[in-house]
Design a protein around this motif. Structure first.
Motif, PDB file in Angstrom:
ATOM      1  N   ILE A  34      16.335 -17.695  25.727  1.00  0.00           N
ATOM      2  CA  ILE A  34      16.640 -18.125  24.404  1.00  0.00           C
ATOM      3  C   ILE A  34      16.996 -16.686  23.846  1.00  0.00           C
ATOM      4  O   ILE A  34      16.650 -15.696  24.167  1.00  0.00           O
ATOM      5  N   THR A  35      18.216 -17.113  23.170  1.00  0.00           N
ATOM      6  CA  THR A  35      18.829 -16.218  22.255  1.00  0.00           C
ATOM      7  C   THR A  35      18.729 -16.285  20.866  1.00  0.00           C
ATOM      8  O   THR A  35      18.795 -17.572  20.512  1.00  0.00           O
ATOM      9  N   TRP A  36      18.648 -15.172  19.894  1.00  0.00           N
ATOM     10  CA  TRP A  36      18.678 -15.245  18.625  1.00  0.00           C
ATOM     11  C   TRP A  36      20.306 -14.905  18.490  1.00  0.00           C
ATOM     12  O   TRP A  36      20.634 -13.800  18.716  1.00  0.00           O
ATOM     13  N   ILE A  51      16.018 -13.245  25.562  1.00  0.00           N
ATOM     14  CA  ILE A  51      14.891 -13.025  26.602  1.00  0.00           C
ATOM     15  C   ILE A  51      15.112 -14.070  27.520  1.00  0.00           C
ATOM     16  O   ILE A  51      15.402 -15.186  27.442  1.00  0.00           O
ATOM     17  N   SER A  52      14.966 -13.839  29.049  1.00  0.00           N
ATOM     18  CA  SER A  52      15.195 -14.699  30.001  1.00  0.00           C
ATOM     19  C   SER A  52      14.298 -15.628  30.077  1.00  0.00           C
ATOM     20  O   SER A  52      13.157 -15.556  29.408  1.00  0.00           O
ATOM     21  N   GLY A  57       7.293 -13.734  36.639  1.00  0.00           N
ATOM     22  CA  GLY A  57       7.734 -12.181  36.856  1.00  0.00           C
ATOM     23  C   GLY A  57       7.942 -11.685  35.415  1.00  0.00           C
ATOM     24  O   GLY A  57       7.861 -12.320  34.385  1.00  0.00           O
ATOM     25  N   MET A  58       8.577 -10.388  35.388  1.00  0.00           N
ATOM     26  CA  MET A  58       8.824  -9.702  34.254  1.00  0.00           C
ATOM     27  C   MET A  58      10.089 -10.492  33.665  1.00  0.00           C
ATOM     28  O   MET A  58      11.045 -10.677  34.329  1.00  0.00           O
ATOM     29  N   PRO A  59      10.133 -10.511  32.238  1.00  0.00           N
ATOM     30  CA  PRO A  59      11.354 -11.267  31.615  1.00  0.00           C
ATOM     31  C   PRO A  59      12.391 -10.087  31.519  1.00  0.00           C
ATOM     32  O   PRO A  59      12.052  -8.960  31.519  1.00  0.00           O
ATOM     33  N   TYR A  60      13.575 -10.282  31.482  1.00  0.00           N
ATOM     34  CA  TYR A  60      14.777  -9.690  30.960  1.00  0.00           C
ATOM     35  C   TYR A  60      15.091  -9.902  29.655  1.00  0.00           C
ATOM     36  O   TYR A  60      14.831 -10.883  28.926  1.00  0.00           O
ATOM     37  N   TRP A 105      21.461 -18.179  32.099  1.00  0.00           N
ATOM     38  CA  TRP A 105      21.909 -17.065  31.108  1.00  0.00           C
ATOM     39  C   TRP A 105      22.751 -16.103  31.649  1.00  0.00           C
ATOM     40  O   TRP A 105      22.588 -15.627  32.949  1.00  0.00           O
ATOM     41  N   ASN A 106      23.752 -15.583  31.142  1.00  0.00           N
ATOM     42  CA  ASN A 106      24.572 -14.550  31.446  1.00  0.00           C
ATOM     43  C   ASN A 106      24.180 -13.412  30.608  1.00  0.00           C
ATOM     44  O   ASN A 106      24.383 -13.283  29.530  1.00  0.00           O
ATOM     45  N   MET A 107      23.394 -12.384  31.282  1.00  0.00           N
ATOM     46  CA  MET A 107      22.849 -11.467  30.466  1.00  0.00           C
ATOM     47  C   MET A 107      23.796 -10.398  29.969  1.00  0.00           C
ATOM     48  O   MET A 107      23.615  -9.867  28.811  1.00  0.00           O
ATOM     49  N   GLY A 108      25.025 -10.359  30.318  1.00  0.00           N
ATOM     50  CA  GLY A 108      26.049  -9.431  29.763  1.00  0.00           C
ATOM     51  C   GLY A 108      26.954 -10.254  28.852  1.00  0.00           C
ATOM     52  O   GLY A 108      28.020  -9.472  28.184  1.00  0.00           O
ATOM     53  N   SER A 109      26.803 -11.460  28.451  1.00  0.00           N
ATOM     54  CA  SER A 109      27.525 -12.429  27.427  1.00  0.00           C
ATOM     55  C   SER A 109      26.631 -12.825  26.256  1.00  0.00           C
ATOM     56  O   SER A 109      25.549 -13.076  26.254  1.00  0.00           O
ATOM     57  N   TRP A 110      27.304 -12.641  24.981  1.00  0.00           N
ATOM     58  CA  TRP A 110      26.908 -13.224  23.867  1.00  0.00           C
ATOM     59  C   TRP A 110      27.725 -14.374  23.395  1.00  0.00           C
ATOM     60  O   TRP A 110      27.566 -15.207  22.570  1.00  0.00           O
ATOM     61  N   TYR A 111      28.326 -15.108  24.461  1.00  0.00           N
ATOM     62  CA  TYR A 111      29.225 -16.252  24.096  1.00  0.00           C
ATOM     63  C   TYR A 111      28.548 -17.480  23.727  1.00  0.00           C
ATOM     64  O   TYR A 111      27.655 -17.842  24.770  1.00  0.00           O
TER      65      TYR A 111
END
Length: 128
Positions: A34-36, A51-52, A57-60, A105-111
């Motif tokens: 989920i992204t804001w 947030i992943s 497990g621990m979230p990213y 989810w691509n952690m490095g992208s805000w696309y």
């Protein structure tokens, strides 16, 4: 029916805090990051936090440069809700805030085009 419903927006003075909520339904919540995002008048949409998925497990996490150290996101799988805690708010944080969900989810992208589901947005206004 898939729904993401934001709430918690409002008017706050500079330096104040708000907590936004994003309540999910109609899909497997833990399988999605989920992204804001936010969008101010006349400006492009901006990634705020991610947030992943909550599958164990621990979230990213990921945060936009403009909000690092002030905003924090977390999720409650039991309530199928993601929160955005916003502290030390500034006038430049004024925007409509949207939550969005993505399975891959691509952690490095805000696309924004990667996101499958979107909420309707909630207005945050920071003003004295």
């Amino acid at each position: 029916e898939v729904q993401l419903v934001e709430s918690g927006g409002g008017l706050v003075k500079p330096g104040g805090s708000l907590r936004l909520s994003c309540a999910a339904s109609g899909f497997t919540f833990d399988d999605y990051a989920i992204t804001w995002f936010r969008q101010a008048p006349g400006k492009e949409r901006e990634g705020v936090s991610s947030i992943s998925g909550g599958g164990g497990g621990m979230p990213y996490y990921a945060y936009g440069e403009a909000v690092k150290g002030r905003f924090f996101t977390y999720r409650d799988s039991a309530k199928k809700t993601v929160y955005l805690q916003m502290n030390e708010l500034k006038p430049e944080d004024t925007a409509v805030y949207y939550c969005a969900a993505v399975a891959r989810w691509n952690m490095g992208s805000w696309y924004a085009g990667n996101y499958e589901y979107w909420g309707q947005g909630t207005q945050v206004t920071v003003s004295s």
